[in-house]
Write an enzyme that holds these catalytic residues in place. Sequence first.
Site, PDB file in Angstrom:
ATOM      1  N   TYR A   1       0.855  -1.196   0.000  1.00 38.08           N
ATOM      2  CA  TYR A   1       0.000   0.000   0.000  1.00 38.08           C
ATOM      3  C   TYR A   1       0.889   1.244   0.000  1.00 38.08           C
ATOM      4  CZ  TYR A   1      -4.401   2.409   0.449  1.00 38.08           C
ATOM      5  OH  TYR A   1      -5.485   3.209   0.203  1.00 38.08           O
TER       6      TYR A   1
ATOM      7  N   ARG B   1     -10.035  11.404  -6.190  1.00 36.72           N
ATOM      8  CA  ARG B   1      -8.938  12.065  -5.461  1.00 36.72           C
ATOM      9  C   ARG B   1      -7.981  11.015  -4.883  1.00 36.72           C
ATOM     10  NH1 ARG B   1      -9.194  11.472  -0.386  1.00 36.72           N
ATOM     11  NH2 ARG B   1      -7.604  13.049  -0.055  1.00 36.72           N
TER      12      ARG B   1
ATOM     13  N   GLU C   1     -13.658   4.974  -0.461  1.00 38.14           N
ATOM     14  CA  GLU C   1     -12.235   5.279  -0.605  1.00 38.14           C
ATOM     15  C   GLU C   1     -12.004   6.400  -1.610  1.00 38.14           C
ATOM     16  OE1 GLU C   1      -8.197   5.126  -0.058  1.00 38.14           O
ATOM     17  OE2 GLU C   1      -9.692   3.992   1.050  1.00 38.14           O
ATOM     18  N   ASP C   2     -11.286   7.428  -1.182  1.00 35.44           N
ATOM     19  CA  ASP C   2     -10.802   8.495  -2.076  1.00 35.44           C
ATOM     20  C   ASP C   2     -11.890   9.153  -2.908  1.00 35.44           C
ATOM     21  OD1 ASP C   2      -8.205   8.474  -1.218  1.00 35.44           O
ATOM     22  OD2 ASP C   2      -7.560   6.949  -2.625  1.00 35.44           O
TER      23      ASP C   2
END
Length: 389
Positions: free
Chosen positions: A124, A177, A212-213
């Site tokens: 990650y 993002r 997520e994001d």
Amino acid sequence: MAYVNGSVGGGVKDLYGEDSATEDQLITPWSFSVASGCTLLRDPRYNKGLAFTEKERDAHYVRGLLPPAVYTQDLQEKRLMHNLRQYDVPLHRYIALMDLQERNERLFYKLLIDNVEELLPFVYTPTVGEACQKYGSIYRRPQGLYISLKEKGKILEVLKNWPEKTIQVIVVTDGERILGLGDLGAQGMGIPVGKLSLYTANYGEKILVQFEDFANHNAFDLLDKYSPSHLVFNDDIQGIASVVLAGLLASLKLIGGTLADNTFLFLGAGEAGTGIAELIALEISKQTKAPVEETRKKIWFVDSKGLIGSSRLQSLQHFKKPWAHEHEPVKELLDAVKAIKPTVLIGSSGVGKTFTKEVVETMASLNKKPLILALSNPTAGHSSTLTGS
């Protein structure tokens, strides 16, 4: 984009524990049965590589399809770690680990669990950011589900194409993002794939959905909408916050005092920053029994327009409004540090090189032991210019 993880269930169990779909299983429009021979070796869930024993090689028709040596999983792990350590480029380690996951899942997870501190930076962050930027070049085989505008009105049909029935974890992103890198579109799939590599626990009967994001304007709305009724969380808002709060509590052993004794100033008022701030305010409220509305007043923010104050209240996004305290306008971070006199400075912005020498020196002049956390993503955008981290 969504990447889902789980296993098929509800049919007739075969000798590998795999299910053969029955007529009443309508989740997927097709079925499959136990694999053997080459097909077995190409299935990452059941392929054990050279760990297949002599009896297993005969029973599952793989004799001759593997080199004659038999290596235990522990020995394979040692050899793989030796090979991984030969790579000098982090992305090459990432690719090697993803290749392993695609051919031998059991060995991949054993390797990850046994060497978690060494391998997490490659599975990650920070390596996954570069992997997402180059995802098209290192693409190996399909992972996850891609849902675009072309599938409007047909999302259920797309979901039925996923080959697993019993789903335990879903990570969903719109890729807008990714790690502060911007909208990476389909290449953002590297993030949910990486996240699910880290989630190996069994979450029970409920499905955990991770947002997520997402962009700020969607992230908070989705969390507010679904958290009362579903098992959901947003890692950018909640996950990062828990880690930072743990770090702050640990730092008290060095700087002394309590969390409530500190004044916090954030650079960046997005999902991560406001999520961290809210958890800090809640923890101070828990410790002091003061209302959270009061404990929020110990926390200040500087965004792209300067210090967030009550004079800007009408123009602020809703998630920034709780942090708009009474104060005269301040434009620059350095001036905000001088005015607020924080004991803790936290960078949660994607804009780098903002924790300048002057900012750090001012923090040092105001505090005997200032606490400065440059947390910004991506690595190249960290707030600090002194250490590059």
